[in-house]
Design a protein around this motif. Sequence first.
Motif, short mmCIF file in Angstrom:
data_model
loop_
_atom_site.label_atom_id
_atom_site.label_comp_id
_atom_site.label_asym_id
_atom_site.label_seq_id
_atom_site.Cartn_x
_atom_site.Cartn_y
_atom_site.Cartn_z
N HIS A 201 0.85 -1.19 0.00
CA HIS A 201 0.00 0.00 0.00
C HIS A 201 0.88 1.24 0.00
O HIS A 201 2.08 1.16 0.28
N ILE A 202 0.27 2.36 -0.34
CA ILE A 202 1.02 3.61 -0.39
C ILE A 202 0.33 4.67 0.47
O ILE A 202 -0.86 4.60 0.73
N LEU B 229 5.47 10.52 -1.60
CA LEU B 229 4.67 9.30 -1.71
C LEU B 229 5.50 8.18 -1.10
O LEU B 229 6.64 7.95 -1.50
N ILE C 69 -5.94 1.66 -6.17
CA ILE C 69 -5.34 1.74 -7.50
C ILE C 69 -6.08 0.75 -8.39
O ILE C 69 -6.06 -0.46 -8.13
N LEU D 81 -6.79 5.82 -10.16
CA LEU D 81 -7.33 5.70 -8.81
C LEU D 81 -8.85 5.55 -8.83
O LEU D 81 -9.52 5.95 -9.80
N ALA E 264 -4.43 3.23 -1.43
CA ALA E 264 -3.70 4.48 -1.51
C ALA E 264 -4.33 5.47 -0.53
O ALA E 264 -5.48 5.90 -0.72
#
Length: 337
Positions: free
Chosen positions: A204-205, A214, A245, A288, A333
Motif C-alpha cells: 500500500h502507499i 509518496l 489503485i 485511482l 492508496a
Amino acid sequence: MRKILCAVGLAAIAFAPVSAQPEAKAPKQGKPPIDWTIMHAQVILDSLGFSPGIVDGREGQSLTAALKGFQTARGLKTSGALDPATLWALHEYRARRPVTRVTIDPAMLAGPFVNPMPKDPEDQAKLPALGYSRPLEKLAEMFHTTPEILVELNPGNGAIAPGTAFFFPNVLAESRDYQGELKPAWRQTLTDLNIDARQPSGDHIVVDKSEKVLKVFDADDKLVAQFSASMGSQHDPLPIGTWKINVVDTNPKFHFNPDLFWDAKPGDEKTLLPAGPNGPVGVVWLDLSKEHYGIHGTPEPQNIGRTQSHGCIRLANWDAARLALMIKPGAEAVFQE
C-alpha cells in the motif's frame, strides 16, 4: 561535511577521491559547485528506492525528504541530514560510485524528438508521439538528472554522438530481467529510464501532503520506498481519504478534457494526445478509484515538489516507472494532510 567524515573515521567512505571524478564545469552564477559527497549519497539513495529527485550533487528539499525516508526505514534519527549515523549506514553501499563513464550507443540517442513542442493540445494530438525535445534531455532522464548537470559533468566534451564517452550519475540498473508479460514498448521505457528489475514489493502507499512525498509500504507496514511528489493545488486540492489503485496504464495516451482543467483556454476541445515521456502524464498512469485522479509521471522532473498539480500525484518519470513495478492494481492508496 568532510570534517564529519573524518571525525567518525569514514574518510574513505567512497564518496570518491577527487581524482576519480570528472572536472565539472563551473555552475551558473549563484549555484554552488557539485558536492561529490552529496552526489554520492543521492546516487545510493536513488538505487535504494529513496529518491532524492534530481541527482545534482546539491542540497535541497528532495534530498532532505529522501534522507528522512531512509533514516526512518533504518531506525535512525530522522534528521534529514547526512549526519554521522546516516553516513555510516550509507557506507554499506560504497561500492556504487557517484559517477560512471558510459560510451554512447545509437539506442541511447533514438527518438522520436519533438522540438519545439506545440503548446495547444489540438496541435499535440497531431504528433506521432510526445517525445523528448533532444537527445541530451533523453540522456538526462535516463540518468535521473537534468541536461544542465550533464553539461557540468562533461565540460568541453563536444557533440553527443555514438562512440563518445560521457560522465553520468551512476544510477545504472543492475538488473534488466523484468518479469511478467510486459509490452515491448514498456520494457524499452524501463530500460531507457535505468529502472532496476529488482524492486521491493509494495502492499500500500501513503501520499503525505505536508511532507510532499509518496511512501510505499510492504505487507508488514514497513517503509520500503519513497518518492518526492507534487500533489494538488488551490483549484484542485489533494483528495484526502483512502482510495484504490484500479489499473496501471504504461506509456499512456492522454484524454484531454478542458472541462476538467481550470486553466484551459477558451476554445480548447476534447482531444486524445499521443503517448510519450513529455506528455502531460509522462510514461505511466496509475488510475485511482477517485474519478479523474491518478498517480503519474511528468515532462518536468525538476519541478516535482515545487509546483502544484491539477489534483493528481505527479512523480518524476523514473520514480513513476519504479512505483509501477512495486504496486499492483487493488493496492490501497491513503492520501493524508
